[in-house]
Design an enzyme around this catalytic site. Structure first.
Site, PDB file in Angstrom:
ATOM      1  CG  ASP A   1      61.024  12.675  43.389  1.00 46.99           C
ATOM      2  OD1 ASP A   1      61.303  13.642  42.637  1.00 46.99           O
ATOM      3  OD2 ASP A   1      61.776  12.276  44.305  1.00 46.99           O
TER       4      ASP A   1
ATOM      5  CG  ASP B   1      76.637   8.354  35.128  1.00 46.82           C
ATOM      6  OD1 ASP B   1      75.794   7.445  35.093  1.00 46.82           O
ATOM      7  OD2 ASP B   1      76.360   9.529  35.456  1.00 46.82           O
TER       8      ASP B   1
ATOM      9  CE1 TYR C   1      68.669   7.037  35.344  1.00 45.93           C
ATOM     10  CE2 TYR C   1      70.263   8.667  34.568  1.00 45.93           C
ATOM     11  CZ  TYR C   1      69.869   7.730  35.504  1.00 45.93           C
ATOM     12  OH  TYR C   1      70.658   7.455  36.583  1.00 45.93           O
TER      13      TYR C   1
ATOM     14  CG  ASP D   1      68.306  14.739  43.352  1.00 42.55           C
ATOM     15  OD1 ASP D   1      67.731  15.393  44.241  1.00 42.55           O
ATOM     16  OD2 ASP D   1      68.673  15.236  42.276  1.00 42.55           O
TER      17      ASP D   1
ATOM     18  CG  HIS E   1      75.432   9.836  42.214  1.00 39.76           C
ATOM     19  ND1 HIS E   1      76.359  10.767  41.812  1.00 39.76           N
ATOM     20  CD2 HIS E   1      74.656   9.571  41.143  1.00 39.76           C
ATOM     21  CE1 HIS E   1      76.145  11.048  40.521  1.00 39.76           C
ATOM     22  NE2 HIS E   1      75.124  10.335  40.090  1.00 39.76           N
TER      23      HIS E   1
ATOM     24  CG  HIS F   1      74.681  12.476  36.839  1.00 37.89           C
ATOM     25  ND1 HIS F   1      74.005  11.521  36.113  1.00 37.89           N
ATOM     26  CD2 HIS F   1      73.876  13.567  36.889  1.00 37.89           C
ATOM     27  CE1 HIS F   1      72.826  12.005  35.750  1.00 37.89           C
ATOM     28  NE2 HIS F   1      72.721  13.250  36.195  1.00 37.89           N
TER      29      HIS F   1
HETATM   30  C1  X5A Z   1      73.361   7.089  38.572  1.00 38.54           C
HETATM   31  C2  X5A Z   1      72.815   8.385  38.080  1.00 38.54           C
HETATM   32  C3  X5A Z   1      71.674  10.426  38.534  1.00 38.54           C
HETATM   33  C4  X5A Z   1      70.936  11.138  39.589  1.00 38.54           C
HETATM   34  C5  X5A Z   1      70.344  12.435  39.067  1.00 38.54           C
HETATM   35  C6  X5A Z   1      69.623  13.174  40.132  1.00 38.54           C
HETATM   36  N1  X5A Z   1      72.214   9.179  38.966  1.00 38.54           N
HETATM   37  N2  X5A Z   1      69.154  14.448  39.714  1.00 38.54           N
HETATM   38  O1  X5A Z   1      72.884   8.653  36.897  1.00 38.54           O
HETATM   39 ZN    ZN Z   2      74.379   9.524  35.777  1.00 40.04          ZN
END
Ligand code: X5A
Ligand code: ZN
Length: 674
Positions: free
Chosen positions: A20, A172, A305, A92, A135, A174
């Protein structure tokens, strides 16, 4: 009072079991590299290690539905095919037979950290957890998240400890929509998030991630979104948002507890965020939150990441929680137009709810906004990152240098009959002073050449700042006969050395000889009740509060709206804080000021107090030693006259000092030139 660190290798024991491309970045190594970096740097050893525990069902149900919990509970027994199938109903995210166990540990870690802070076992702390949380929603897993660790911790804090106001800062990259949904109508939880948005083109592509989602019903005003409509945001963009929206509102809100959704995908090199802020920015973001809520701060890992960037950012955060001096942020650029536009929009959306923002300009009109968006592409020197360009993982940046840690935290220069505050080292020698320096001192600052007391005091001061320059001493305080003369003496000495820049912060009324401010080697910010508008220059900035420095809201307005942005842009090598006699500044405000000024010059601050004000010695020393300032009471609105005059000043100064900008075009910024 220490710093807690929570980590358990068990949370590395799940991973993606199929192909994935979306989920492949969420790997167990995220946790191991972060933890190893903390161990290698010696930071882990300095923390109090707090064991993980599983969150109970009751605790998980504080945020999630029974139906959802029951569904997740079954995942440990599913076959690979079932897991894949189960995963498909959410966005996701992936499941694994051990993820339920890890998700209970992740939420439990946040709760255990919170317990340690609330019971006073530690001052603050960080939990390194997987899976992340922000999320996940009442009824759904999402974006690598299973249970909403931070949201559960906030509900738990309210319930178990009766915490009245909680600030959640989500740095973060996001949008933590799960946290937003959870507290949308709850005025006891102020949620702040900045996030990559690109006009809704970026995941999770929600309309409600935009700046106009301010919260609902009673919670209106308690949800702050700052959407980034471009990638490549830098340290300046982040600082600008902290200074001009988050911090003023946070101080007005006056939280009893600060929770951080500490995702580091907002740092350089991250494949998701594609931002350009460097890992040392997290030292500053952390520090700027550490004087809220009496220092009660819990950081819980979310995303991140790029393993290199992640590990460095985690170290910066933890080292700051431990109280070490901050790194200097050099080469700050101007914030970009797109960032200021987002800032302006968010400020205008919130001005009706927060008196600290009630003077904010309108959002750019939609016409201007689209024009601006096009203009911005041209004007912004920052290159667009295009598809074919190098991927952010290949981005290179220097590893943050090892942070300084002088053996002596605080030293004091005091008359012999004054007791030295506890924990402070009395500075009694003026050894190895260059005779030339001494004679210059005599010549310039002694009215009476035989005044040996004054002479000794000045030579001690000079030796003290020399030791600061050599990183042998971090900060200092001095009780002097005349603060203005002592200030002149320190400035003359330290501005003489090449590369030195002194940020002088004067609090209270008094005349500052104008000759010190011509060459840019000093920047004077003078907060008083006297209108010195006529004397202003690029390097002498008079900030006037009609009711004087005792006006707490006015003072706080100045600290975030002017002093911090100016300080960051100036990047001094020394901060000189001068307390003019009878300044009227309240104790709490004084302590906040000292705490916040530690952001600059690697914590090299020298505080000058006049002899008759020796009553303020102890609380000054306490803050210099790293104790959190006590929380301020909830703030009132600053006086309109003051704010209007200050906004006029901002418009004049922002050509020279870019971090002062709060609007995309100076003309649209409300207050006019005259
Ligand atoms: C916790 C976090 C990111 C998810 C990205 C999905 N989630 N495209 O950073
Ligand atoms: Zn994030």
């Amino acid at each position: 009072m220490g710093t807690a660190l929570i980590y358990d290798v068990e949370m590395t024991r799940y991973k993606l079991l199929w192909v994935d491309p979306v989920c492949k970045i969420e790997v167990p190594e995220r946790l191991t590299v972060s933890h190893e970096a903390l161990v290698r740097s010696g930071l882990a050893d300095r923390c109090i290690s707090v064991p993980v525990r599983e969150a109970t069902e009751v605790e998980i149900l504080l945020v999630h539905s029974e139906e959802y919990l029951e569904a997740v509970k079954k995942t440990p027994y599913m076959t690979l095919e079932d897991l894949k199938e189960f995963t498909l109903q959410y966005g996701d995210v992936y499941f694994h037979p051990n993820i339920y166990h890890c998700a209970k540990l992740a939420a439990g870690s946040a709760l255990h950290l919170l317990d340690s802070v609330m019971t006073g076992k530690v001052r603050n702390g960080m939990a390194l957890v997987r899976p992340p949380g922000h999320h996940s929603m009442h009824n759904a897993a999402n974006g690598f998240c299973v249970f909403n660790n931070v949201a559960i911790a906030a509900r738990y804090a309210k319930q178990k400890y009766g915490v009245k106001r909680i600030l959640i800062v989500d740095w973060d990259v996001h949008h933590g929509q799960g946290v937003q949904y959870c507290f949308e109508d709850d005025p006891s939880v102020l949620y702040f998030s900045w996030h990559r948005y690109e006009h809704q083109k970026f995941w999770p592509n929600l309309r409600e991630s935009d700046y106009d989602s301010v919260g609902k019903d009673n919670g209106a005003g308690f949800n702050i979104n700052v959407p980034w409509n471009k990638v490549g945001m830098t340290n300046s963009d982040y600082l600008s948002v902290f200074c001009h929206i988050l911090l003023p509102v946070a101080y007005e809100f006056c939280p009893d507890l600060v929770l951080v959704c500490a995702g580091f995908d907002s740092a350089i090199g991250d494949p998701e965020g594609k931002m350009c802020a460097t890992p040392d920015i997290f030292a500053h973001l952390t520090h700027l939150l550490m004087n809220l809520a009496g220092g009660k701060l819990c950081a819980v890992l979310e995303g991140g990441y790029n393993l290199t960037s992640l590990a460095q950012s985690v170290c910066q955060t933890v080292q700051t929680l431990l109280g070490d001096p901050l790194p200097r942020l050099s080469n700050l650029s101007a914030p970009c137009i797109s960032a200021i536009e987002s800032l302006q929009c968010a400020r205008s959306a919130h001005r009706r709810y927060w008196s600290s923002l009630n003077h904010a300009a309108d959002a750019p009109t939609s016409e201007i906004s689209t024009k601006r968006a096009k203009l911005a592409e041209k004007e912004d020197e920052r290159p667009e990152i295009e598809e074919e360009e190098k991927s952010p993982e290949e981005e290179v940046w220097p590893e943050p240098p090892k942070r300084i840690s002088p053996t002596i935290r605080s030293a004091s220069v005091l008359p012999d009959d004054v007791v030295c505050p506890e924990g402070c080292q009395r500075y009694s020698s003026s050894e190895d002073l260059n005779p030339l320096v001494l004679s210059k001192l005599k010549e310039n600052f002694l009215e009476d050449v035989d005044d040996s007391d004054a002479f000794t005091a000045f030579s001690k001061l000079i030796t003290l700042i020399e030791k600061m320059a050599k990183d042998e001493i971090c900060n200092g305080l001095a009780l002097v006969r005349n603060v203005t003369t002592a200030m002149m003496c320190v400035i003359q000495h330290s501005a003489a050395a090449p590369g030195n820049r002194v940020l002088v912060v004067c609090v209270g009324n008094g005349t500052i000889p104008s000759r010190i401010t011509k060459d840019g080697k000093t920047l004077v910010v003078h907060i008083s009740s006297e209108d010195r508008w006529e004397e202003r220059s690029k390097y002498y900035i008079p900030l006037c509060l009609k009711k004087g420095c005792g006006d707490t809201s006015g003072f706080v307005h100045i600290v975030f709206g002017f002093l911090l942005p100016l300080g960051y842009e100036y990047d001094p090598s020394l901060v000189l804080l001068v307390r003019m006699p009878d300044s009227g500044v309240c104790d709490g405000v004084w302590q906040q000021l000292i705490g916040l000024l530690q952001s600059f010059a690697q914590g090299h601050t020298l505080v000058l107090i006049q002899e008759e004000e020796k009553a303020f010695l102890d609380l000054t020393a306490s803050t210099l030693l790293g104790n959190p300032a006590p929380p301020l009471e909830q703030l009132q609105a600053p006086f309109t006259d003051d704010v209007e005059a200050l906004e006029r000043l901002r418009h004049r100064l922002q050509a020279d000092w870019k971090l002062l900008q709060t609007t995309v075009s100076p003309e649209s910024g409300g207050a006019d030139e005259c």
